[in-house]
Design a protein around this motif. Structure first.
Motif, short mmCIF file in Angstrom:
data_model
loop_
_atom_site.label_atom_id
_atom_site.label_comp_id
_atom_site.label_asym_id
_atom_site.label_seq_id
_atom_site.Cartn_x
_atom_site.Cartn_y
_atom_site.Cartn_z
N THR A 49 0.83 -1.20 0.00
CA THR A 49 0.00 0.00 0.00
C THR A 49 0.87 1.25 0.00
O THR A 49 0.63 2.18 -0.78
CB THR A 49 -0.95 0.02 1.22
N ASP A 50 1.87 1.28 0.86
CA ASP A 50 2.77 2.44 0.93
C ASP A 50 3.46 2.69 -0.40
O ASP A 50 3.55 3.83 -0.86
CB ASP A 50 3.83 2.24 2.02
N ILE A 51 3.94 1.64 -1.02
CA ILE A 51 4.64 1.78 -2.30
C ILE A 51 3.68 2.26 -3.39
O ILE A 51 4.01 3.15 -4.18
CB ILE A 51 5.33 0.46 -2.70
N LEU A 52 2.49 1.66 -3.42
CA LEU A 52 1.50 2.10 -4.41
C LEU A 52 1.12 3.56 -4.23
O LEU A 52 0.96 4.29 -5.21
CB LEU A 52 0.24 1.23 -4.33
N GLU A 53 1.00 4.01 -2.98
CA GLU A 53 0.69 5.41 -2.72
C GLU A 53 1.80 6.32 -3.25
O GLU A 53 1.53 7.31 -3.92
CB GLU A 53 0.49 5.65 -1.22
N GLN A 54 3.04 5.98 -2.96
CA GLN A 54 4.17 6.78 -3.41
C GLN A 54 4.26 6.82 -4.93
O GLN A 54 4.46 7.89 -5.53
CB GLN A 54 5.47 6.23 -2.84
N GLU A 55 4.11 5.66 -5.56
CA GLU A 55 4.22 5.60 -7.02
C GLU A 55 3.05 6.30 -7.70
O GLU A 55 3.22 6.92 -8.74
CB GLU A 55 4.32 4.14 -7.48
N SER A 56 1.87 6.20 -7.12
CA SER A 56 0.70 6.88 -7.67
C SER A 56 0.90 8.39 -7.65
O SER A 56 0.66 9.08 -8.65
CB SER A 56 -0.56 6.52 -6.89
N LEU A 57 1.34 8.90 -6.51
CA LEU A 57 1.60 10.33 -6.39
C LEU A 57 2.65 10.79 -7.39
O LEU A 57 2.51 11.85 -8.02
CB LEU A 57 2.03 10.68 -4.96
N ALA A 58 3.71 10.00 -7.55
CA ALA A 58 4.77 10.34 -8.49
C ALA A 58 4.25 10.39 -9.93
O ALA A 58 4.76 11.14 -10.76
CB ALA A 58 5.92 9.34 -8.38
N ALA A 59 3.21 9.58 -10.20
CA ALA A 59 2.63 9.53 -11.55
C ALA A 59 1.50 10.55 -11.72
O ALA A 59 0.88 10.61 -12.78
CB ALA A 59 2.11 8.12 -11.84
N GLY A 60 1.22 11.32 -10.68
CA GLY A 60 0.17 12.32 -10.75
C GLY A 60 -1.23 11.77 -10.54
O GLY A 60 -2.22 12.37 -10.95
N ILE A 61 -1.32 10.63 -9.88
CA ILE A 61 -2.60 9.99 -9.60
C ILE A 61 -2.85 10.08 -8.10
O ILE A 61 -1.97 9.80 -7.30
CB ILE A 61 -2.59 8.50 -10.02
N VAL A 62 -4.05 10.46 -7.72
CA VAL A 62 -4.39 10.58 -6.30
C VAL A 62 -4.68 9.18 -5.74
O VAL A 62 -5.62 8.52 -6.20
CB VAL A 62 -5.63 11.49 -6.11
N PRO A 63 -3.88 8.73 -4.78
CA PRO A 63 -4.15 7.43 -4.18
C PRO A 63 -5.31 7.53 -3.20
O PRO A 63 -5.35 8.46 -2.39
CB PRO A 63 -2.86 7.07 -3.47
N VAL A 64 -6.25 6.62 -3.29
CA VAL A 64 -7.36 6.56 -2.34
C VAL A 64 -7.43 5.16 -1.77
O VAL A 64 -6.94 4.22 -2.37
CB VAL A 64 -8.72 6.92 -3.01
N SER A 65 -8.01 5.05 -0.62
CA SER A 65 -8.21 3.74 0.00
C SER A 65 -9.67 3.64 0.39
O SER A 65 -10.15 4.40 1.22
CB SER A 65 -7.32 3.58 1.23
#
Length: 69
Positions: A49-65
């Motif tokens: 989850t942490d990695i997906l959040e970081q990578e999503s933000l880096a790609a300009g995608i808002v991570p939601v849970s």
């Protein structure tokens, strides 16, 4: 090698979300799916989850849970 496969799938998931022009991405759901698919990779659902959040933000995608049901 197992962790590398998981890392590639994480990158692929974020890339697919970006390609589909998703403005947000349910990281918790995807993290559960990936952790279950790679139980021997040595990563918990929280780690993924942490990695997906970081990578999503880096790609300009808002991570939601989404909340757990």
């Amino acid at each position: 090698m197992l962790a590398l496969t998981l890392a590639v799938e994480i990158a692929d998931a974020v890339a697919a979300a970006k390609k589909q022009r998703q403005s947000s991405f349910d990281v918790k759901s995807k993290a559960r799916e990936l952790a279950k698919a790679h139980p021997n990779a040595g990563a918990s659902v929280g780690d993924v989850t942490d990695i997906l959040e970081q990578e999503s933000l880096a790609a300009g995608i808002v991570p939601v849970s989404e909340p757990d049901l």
